[in-house]
Design an enzyme around this catalytic site. Structure first.
Site, short mmCIF file in Angstrom:
data_model
loop_
_atom_site.label_atom_id
_atom_site.label_comp_id
_atom_site.label_asym_id
_atom_site.label_seq_id
_atom_site.Cartn_x
_atom_site.Cartn_y
_atom_site.Cartn_z
N GLU A 176 -0.67 -2.55 -9.71
CA GLU A 176 -0.72 -3.47 -8.56
C GLU A 176 0.55 -4.33 -8.52
OE1 GLU A 176 -2.89 -3.77 -6.03
OE2 GLU A 176 -3.87 -1.96 -6.79
N GLU B 21 0.82 -1.21 0.00
CA GLU B 21 0.00 0.00 0.00
C GLU B 21 0.85 1.26 0.00
OE1 GLU B 21 -3.07 -0.10 -0.60
OE2 GLU B 21 -3.30 -2.26 -0.39
N HIS C 22 2.15 2.18 -3.43
CA HIS C 22 1.22 2.92 -4.28
C HIS C 22 1.42 4.42 -4.11
CE1 HIS C 22 -1.20 -0.11 -6.21
NE2 HIS C 22 -1.61 -0.65 -5.07
#
Length: 283
Positions: free
Chosen positions: A208, A146, A149
């Protein structure tokens, strides 16, 4: 006998919206801000400055905290675990970061198996993910992904690509204004689906995968055994695999694809781990 004049200009006029849209797209591609990912070297075009991203992230984070005010936990083992892992990953991310983030994390008491990081480094972790994480390294797999990102500025890149796609679709729609409305709607629906499944979803899966790759490096650099990432995704596959859509219909890679990619990147991550795992983590 009257002479019927041909409208030789009609076809070029119909093309005008498309040509204008393509001209605007070329202008955007030429003038857009470019960023180079410090971990992978990939160059991306973005629609927002770091300051704009951070401002939007702060607004979204404040909204999440308002919505979940009654469920946010301030202390206890789960909070200590999440903060400990976040701090180690933040130091690992900072080693090569171009933009430095003021990381902040909130832990929400919920059965939801989720965590996310907003632009600018604001993290939300739902306690439902902790049993699947099982240990610090498992949680580092989730949070490293996360946080990657955010450091990769994926939100700003997605916004740029969305603007390009919408501009092109708008140009095509403008060129069909003389067409029967039902026919125009059918064509635009087909083009929209083509853009989604042919461009948007594959690009989301690419982001991703990049976050998986960088997150793996973060956790290894932070002193967590990167092999635990594979074990985590195997547990996730057991928990959620049966309900996962086919990869081509999803904005995330399938768990099997993810595990295969992690195995490919493992030698690189293992090298990071061997270089860093003897460091004593700061409190």
């Amino acid at each position: 006998m009257p002479v019927k004049l041909e409208r030789k200009h009609a076809f070029p006029l119909a093309l005008a919206p498309i040509l204008l849209a393509l001209g605007f797209v070329l202008f955007k591609l030429y003038t857009a801000s470019k960023v180079t990912n410090p971990e992978t070297g990939r160059v991306a075009r973005v629609a927002l400055s770091p300051e704009q991203e951070q401002r939007l992230g702060l607004e979204a984070y404040a909204q999440v905290k308002r919505d979940e005010a009654g469920k946010i936990i301030q202390s206890g083992p789960d909070v200590e675990l999440v903060k400990r892992v976040t701090n180690r990953l933040a130091r690992a991310a900072a080693e090569k970061a171009v933009v430095q983030y003021n990381w902040e994390v909130s832990v929400i008491q919920s059965h939801e198996k989720n965590a996310f990081c907003l632009p600018g480094g604001k993290i939300v972790v739902y306690t439902g993910i902790i049993p699947i994480a099982k240990n610090e390294a498992g949680l580092a797999t989730v949070l490293g992904h996360e946080m990657a990102h955010a450091t990769s500025r994926h939100s700003a890149e997605r916004l740029f690509r969305s603007q390009i796609v919408q501009t092109i679709l708008g140009g095509v729609q403008g060129s069909m204004m003389d067409m029967d409305p039902a026919q125009r709607q059918t064509i635009m629906g087909a083009l929209g689906a083509g853009a989604k499944y042919g461009a948007t979803l594959p690009f989301s899966r690419k982001q991703e995968s990049e976050a998986d790759h960088i997150g793996l490096l973060y956790m290894a650099r932070a002193g967590y055994d990167p092999r635990e990432a594979i074990a985590f995704w195997q547990r996730m596959d057991e928990q959620l695999g049966k309900g996962s859509p086919p990869a081509f219909l999803s904005d995330h890679p399938s768990h099997n694809t993810r595990i295969g990619q992690l195995q490919t990147w493992m030698p690189e991550a293992q090298k990071e781990y061997n270089q860093h795992h003897n460091r004593a983590p700061a409190a």
